[in-house]
Motif scaffolding. Structure first.
Motif, mmCIF file in Angstrom:
data_model
loop_
_atom_site.group_PDB
_atom_site.id
_atom_site.type_symbol
_atom_site.label_atom_id
_atom_site.label_comp_id
_atom_site.label_asym_id
_atom_site.label_seq_id
_atom_site.Cartn_x
_atom_site.Cartn_y
_atom_site.Cartn_z
ATOM 1 N N THR A 78 0.846 -1.190 0.000
ATOM 2 C CA THR A 78 0.000 0.000 0.000
ATOM 3 C C THR A 78 0.883 1.242 0.000
ATOM 4 O OG1 THR A 78 -1.825 1.120 1.137
ATOM 5 C CG2 THR A 78 -0.167 0.055 2.514
ATOM 6 N N SER A 79 0.305 2.372 -0.336
ATOM 7 C CA SER A 79 1.074 3.616 -0.387
ATOM 8 C C SER A 79 0.184 4.767 0.045
ATOM 9 C CB SER A 79 1.619 3.864 -1.802
ATOM 10 O OG SER A 79 0.547 3.972 -2.723
ATOM 11 N N GLY A 80 0.809 5.935 0.213
ATOM 12 C CA GLY A 80 0.046 7.109 0.602
ATOM 13 C C GLY A 80 0.733 8.383 0.161
ATOM 14 N N LEU A 81 -0.061 9.423 -0.077
ATOM 15 C CA LEU A 81 0.468 10.731 -0.467
ATOM 16 C C LEU A 81 -0.387 11.792 0.186
ATOM 17 C CD1 LEU A 81 2.343 12.521 -2.174
ATOM 18 C CD2 LEU A 81 0.689 12.292 -4.051
ATOM 19 N N ASP A 82 0.265 12.636 1.005
ATOM 20 C CA ASP A 82 -0.484 13.659 1.721
ATOM 21 C C ASP A 82 -0.804 14.825 0.779
ATOM 22 O OD1 ASP A 82 -1.800 14.598 3.886
ATOM 23 O OD2 ASP A 82 -0.066 14.585 5.224
ATOM 24 N N TYR A 83 -1.654 15.718 1.261
ATOM 25 C CA TYR A 83 -1.998 16.921 0.496
ATOM 26 C C TYR A 83 -1.611 18.174 1.284
ATOM 27 C CZ TYR A 83 -5.850 16.810 3.803
ATOM 28 O OH TYR A 83 -6.575 16.768 4.956
ATOM 29 N N ARG A 84 -0.928 17.942 2.444
ATOM 30 C CA ARG A 84 -0.525 19.048 3.321
ATOM 31 C C ARG A 84 0.994 19.098 3.416
ATOM 32 N NH1 ARG A 84 -3.922 16.210 7.963
ATOM 33 N NH2 ARG A 84 -2.767 14.543 6.892
ATOM 34 N N THR A 85 1.516 20.280 3.655
ATOM 35 C CA THR A 85 2.965 20.413 3.843
ATOM 36 C C THR A 85 3.314 20.306 5.325
ATOM 37 O OG1 THR A 85 2.793 22.837 4.018
ATOM 38 C CG2 THR A 85 3.188 21.876 1.817
ATOM 39 N N ARG A 86 4.516 19.871 5.570
ATOM 40 C CA ARG A 86 5.080 19.801 6.918
ATOM 41 C C ARG A 86 6.479 20.415 6.864
ATOM 42 N NH1 ARG A 86 2.262 15.494 9.739
ATOM 43 N NH2 ARG A 86 0.908 14.371 8.265
ATOM 44 N N VAL A 98 10.158 6.027 1.625
ATOM 45 C CA VAL A 98 9.592 7.309 1.217
ATOM 46 C C VAL A 98 10.317 7.805 -0.045
ATOM 47 C CG1 VAL A 98 8.910 7.931 3.549
ATOM 48 C CG2 VAL A 98 11.174 8.613 2.700
ATOM 49 N N ASN A 99 9.610 8.661 -0.774
ATOM 50 C CA ASN A 99 10.192 9.303 -1.963
ATOM 51 C C ASN A 99 10.641 10.703 -1.564
ATOM 52 O OD1 ASN A 99 10.885 10.160 -4.493
ATOM 53 N ND2 ASN A 99 8.873 9.835 -5.417
ATOM 54 N N ALA A 104 12.561 23.773 5.354
ATOM 55 C CA ALA A 104 11.750 23.887 4.131
ATOM 56 C C ALA A 104 10.534 22.952 4.239
ATOM 57 C CB ALA A 104 12.581 23.534 2.913
ATOM 58 N N PRO A 105 9.463 23.273 3.523
ATOM 59 C CA PRO A 105 8.277 22.399 3.573
ATOM 60 C C PRO A 105 8.497 21.111 2.766
ATOM 61 C CG PRO A 105 7.919 24.157 2.008
ATOM 62 C CD PRO A 105 9.237 24.462 2.658
ATOM 63 N N ILE A 106 7.894 20.056 3.259
ATOM 64 C CA ILE A 106 7.890 18.776 2.528
ATOM 65 C C ILE A 106 6.458 18.228 2.556
ATOM 66 C CG2 ILE A 106 10.296 18.240 3.009
ATOM 67 C CD1 ILE A 106 7.989 16.109 4.858
ATOM 68 N N VAL A 107 6.163 17.309 1.648
ATOM 69 C CA VAL A 107 4.868 16.611 1.644
ATOM 70 C C VAL A 107 5.128 15.137 1.905
ATOM 71 C CG1 VAL A 107 2.837 15.951 0.299
ATOM 72 C CG2 VAL A 107 3.796 18.256 0.073
ATOM 73 N N ALA A 108 4.563 14.614 3.007
ATOM 74 C CA ALA A 108 4.819 13.230 3.407
ATOM 75 C C ALA A 108 4.221 12.242 2.389
ATOM 76 C CB ALA A 108 4.224 12.968 4.784
ATOM 77 N N ASN A 109 4.973 11.169 2.160
ATOM 78 C CA ASN A 109 4.502 10.092 1.289
ATOM 79 C C ASN A 109 5.155 8.790 1.738
ATOM 80 O OD1 ASN A 109 7.028 9.587 -0.490
ATOM 81 N ND2 ASN A 109 6.756 11.831 -0.528
ATOM 82 N N TYR A 110 4.663 7.682 1.257
ATOM 83 C CA TYR A 110 5.266 6.401 1.661
ATOM 84 C C TYR A 110 4.803 5.288 0.724
ATOM 85 C CZ TYR A 110 0.706 5.145 3.584
ATOM 86 O OH TYR A 110 -0.622 4.850 3.723
ATOM 87 N N LYS A 111 5.545 4.188 0.773
ATOM 88 C CA LYS A 111 5.143 2.920 0.157
ATOM 89 C C LYS A 111 5.517 1.823 1.153
ATOM 90 C CE LYS A 111 5.726 -0.053 -3.886
ATOM 91 N NZ LYS A 111 6.409 -0.228 -5.189
ATOM 92 N N THR A 112 4.530 1.036 1.579
ATOM 93 C CA THR A 112 4.725 0.030 2.625
ATOM 94 C C THR A 112 4.377 -1.361 2.102
ATOM 95 O OG1 THR A 112 4.207 1.622 4.384
ATOM 96 C CG2 THR A 112 4.013 -0.724 4.925
ATOM 97 N N THR A 113 5.319 -2.274 2.291
ATOM 98 C CA THR A 113 5.065 -3.698 2.044
ATOM 99 C C THR A 113 4.964 -4.394 3.392
ATOM 100 O OG1 THR A 113 6.298 -3.633 -0.028
ATOM 101 C CG2 THR A 113 5.917 -5.804 0.955
#
Length: 535
Positions: free
Chosen positions: A110-118, A187-188, A137-146
């Protein structure tokens, strides 16, 4: 997307739950008295129950259920998830009609991509932080989990027992259990060796527009280990030191529909609480992440059906009770005691003649029968069907009727009819296998003809022998026919005076002649004409 998925699942579960109580009842089959389905360990209890020494039947051997599941997978956490996919295999065994245990292996991506900055520096990471290079600097959290999971779950089936139908077609269940999980979370964070410019995205728009621009910005490489706050990595995975080993608590629910005694199709929602906030690449310090698995399951029952019943959650435990109430086969019922003093088959409660003699026929009220209504019961009546014109009758039930004139005349005629004076007639002997009347036999028949002609009131039985098989029976018929034909054609005796008899037990080469007053037939069809002889 997640909320829509759970709304759909809830709707499907509600519809199927309604179908659970609207189903057509199945045949209620009981295994309580079937010793072939009981284990050696359970045989003492089975024998005690069968002999009415213990009130409860032994638990039957039940089949295992082997299951395969396919469906969606996602992480419920701090980052907006995307629907991934997953699968599972399992083996389930009943502990009773309600409880069962299931061991399973599950896998999902599964994976995920946020729409908010951190702000990158705000992300805690005691064990590596690929976002550290972004500073403030701002980043947008994302991930891919096995994910990989080995679990042992206790399942509670709620639909087996019912007072209003037989075996269920629906298994509606809940589950809780323990699991050991391994998560590979990446994460990317890099565009090759460069950092992403997340500030270039306009975040004052809809989520779909923001994610669309982010997908265009990111290269989808997931090249970095996600930051981890509490370690427990293993030296394995797509990137070294990338597996997070976590204990977990499983909980969920499911529903299965029985297609046949061997197969069922189900829908299951399972959640795993892994006591970690690192499964989605971000530890926000608010709540732990949950791994969600939604699967369609195809389940197979395995085990010899001659020695095992279906898994017990498919059998109503009330079957035996209701079958026994409807048609007792095991209950120890005392024999009914209904007094019948005179033994005529009508109990004293309904007997209107309680002192009928033994063996006397009675009606349904216990009153001795009087078939002809002459006042004398049948057990005393020596004339059971006395006509009413002959009433009254004597003490033995015999009426007084004059003899009809016709009967007297017939009796007189019978007395006046002369009896047959022929006492003996000679026998005719044939050669073995022949039907030809020899010279000697002709002389014998001429002598017999003199006696027959001298006694016109007599008829003659012509008797042939040979009953062992079809050929012998036909030969007997041929010989009787030859004798009668000779006496009619050569000696001039009327054919009507002969009684044709063949196939008797005796010497098959002999035909006997016997005088009689009995009237019979002089012609009889050949029994087996295919074997007929003329010589």
């Amino acid at each position: 997307m997640a909320s829509k998925k759970y709304t759909l699942i809830a709707g499907l579960l509600s519809l199927v739950q309604v179908a659970t109580y609207a189903q057509t009842p199945n045949d209620a089959q009981s295994y309580a008295l079937d010793s072939s389905k009981v284990s050696v360990k359970g045989m003492p209890q089975y024998n005690e129950f069968k002999n009415n020494q213990y009130p409860y039947p032994a638990k039957p051997n039940s089949q295992w259920e082997l299951g395969v599941g396919l469906g969606t997978s996602m992480i419920i956490g701090d980052v907006s998830p995307k629907l991934g996919y997953g699968m599972s295999v399992s083996g389930r065994k009943a502990l009773g009609h309600v409880l069962s245990v299931r061991a399973s292996y599950g896998w999902g991506i599964t994976s995920g991509l946020d729409y908010r900055t951190r702000i990158a520096s705000s992300i805690p990471a005691a064990d590596g932080n690929p976002w550290a290079a972004y500073g403030n600097a701002p980043i947008v959290a994302n991930y891919k989990t096995t994910a990989h999971q080995g679990s042992l779950d206790l399942i509670v089936s709620t639909n087996a027992a019912s007072h209003y139908r037989g075996n269920p077609k629906i298994d509606l269940y809940g589950l809780v259990g323990y699991s050991i999980n391994a998560f590979d979370v990446d994460v990317n964070a890099r565009n090759g060796n460069a950092l992403y410019n997340f500030a270039s995205i306009n975040y004052d728009r809809s989520r779909s527009d923001i994610r669309s621009d982010l997908k265009s910005l990111l290269d989808g490489s997931y090249e970095s280990n996600a930051p981890v706050t509490n370690g427990n990595r293993d030296n394995a995975g797509r990137i070294k030191d990338n597996w997070l080993l976590r204990h977990g608590v499983n909980f969920g629910a499911g529903i299965s529909y029985k297609i046949s005694p061997k197969f069922n199709l189900g829908l299951e929602q399972k959640f795993t609480y892994a006591f970690s906030d690192d499964l989605d690449g971000v530890n926000a310090g608010k709540s732990k992440d949950i791994w969600s698995q939604t699967q369609v399951r195809l389940n197979f029952n395995i085990g010899n059906p001659a020695k095992h019943v279906e898994p017990l959650w498919w059998i109503n435990p009330n079957n035996f009770i209701y079958n026994e109430l409807n048609s007792p086969k095991h209950m120890k019922l005392p024999p009914p005691v209904l007094p019948d003093a005179d033994g005529d088959g009508v109990t004293d409660q309904f007997d209107q003649e309680p002192n009928t003699p033994a063996g006397a026929p009675v009606d349904t009220h216990g009153v001795a029968k009087d078939t002809d209504g002459d006042g004398v019961p049948d057990y005393k009546d020596k004339e059971l069907l006395t006509p009413q014109s002959c009433f009254p009758v004597d003490a033995d039930g015999v009426g007084k009727c004059p003899e009809p004139p016709c009967c007297a005349e017939l009796r007189d005629k019978l007395k006046a009819q002369p009896e047959c004076a022929i006492t003996s007639l000679p026998s005719v002997t044939f050669k073995s296998g022949s039907v030809t009347i020899s010279k000697t036999a002709q002389t014998t028949l001429a002598s017999a003809a003199q006696q027959i002609n001298a006694n016109p009131n007599c008829r003659v039985d012509v008797i042939g022998y040979g009953a062992s098989d079809k050929r012998a029976q036909q030969l007997s018929w041929d010989r009787v026919s030859a004798v009668i034909k000779y006496l009619v054609e050569k000696q001039g005796i009327s054919e009507s005076r002969f009684n044709f008899k063949y196939g008797q037990n005796g010497d098959q080469n002999t035909v006997d002649l016997q005088g009689t007053t009995e009237v019979g037939s002089a012609t009889v069809p050949a029994p087996h004409p295919q074997y007929k002889k003329t010589k």
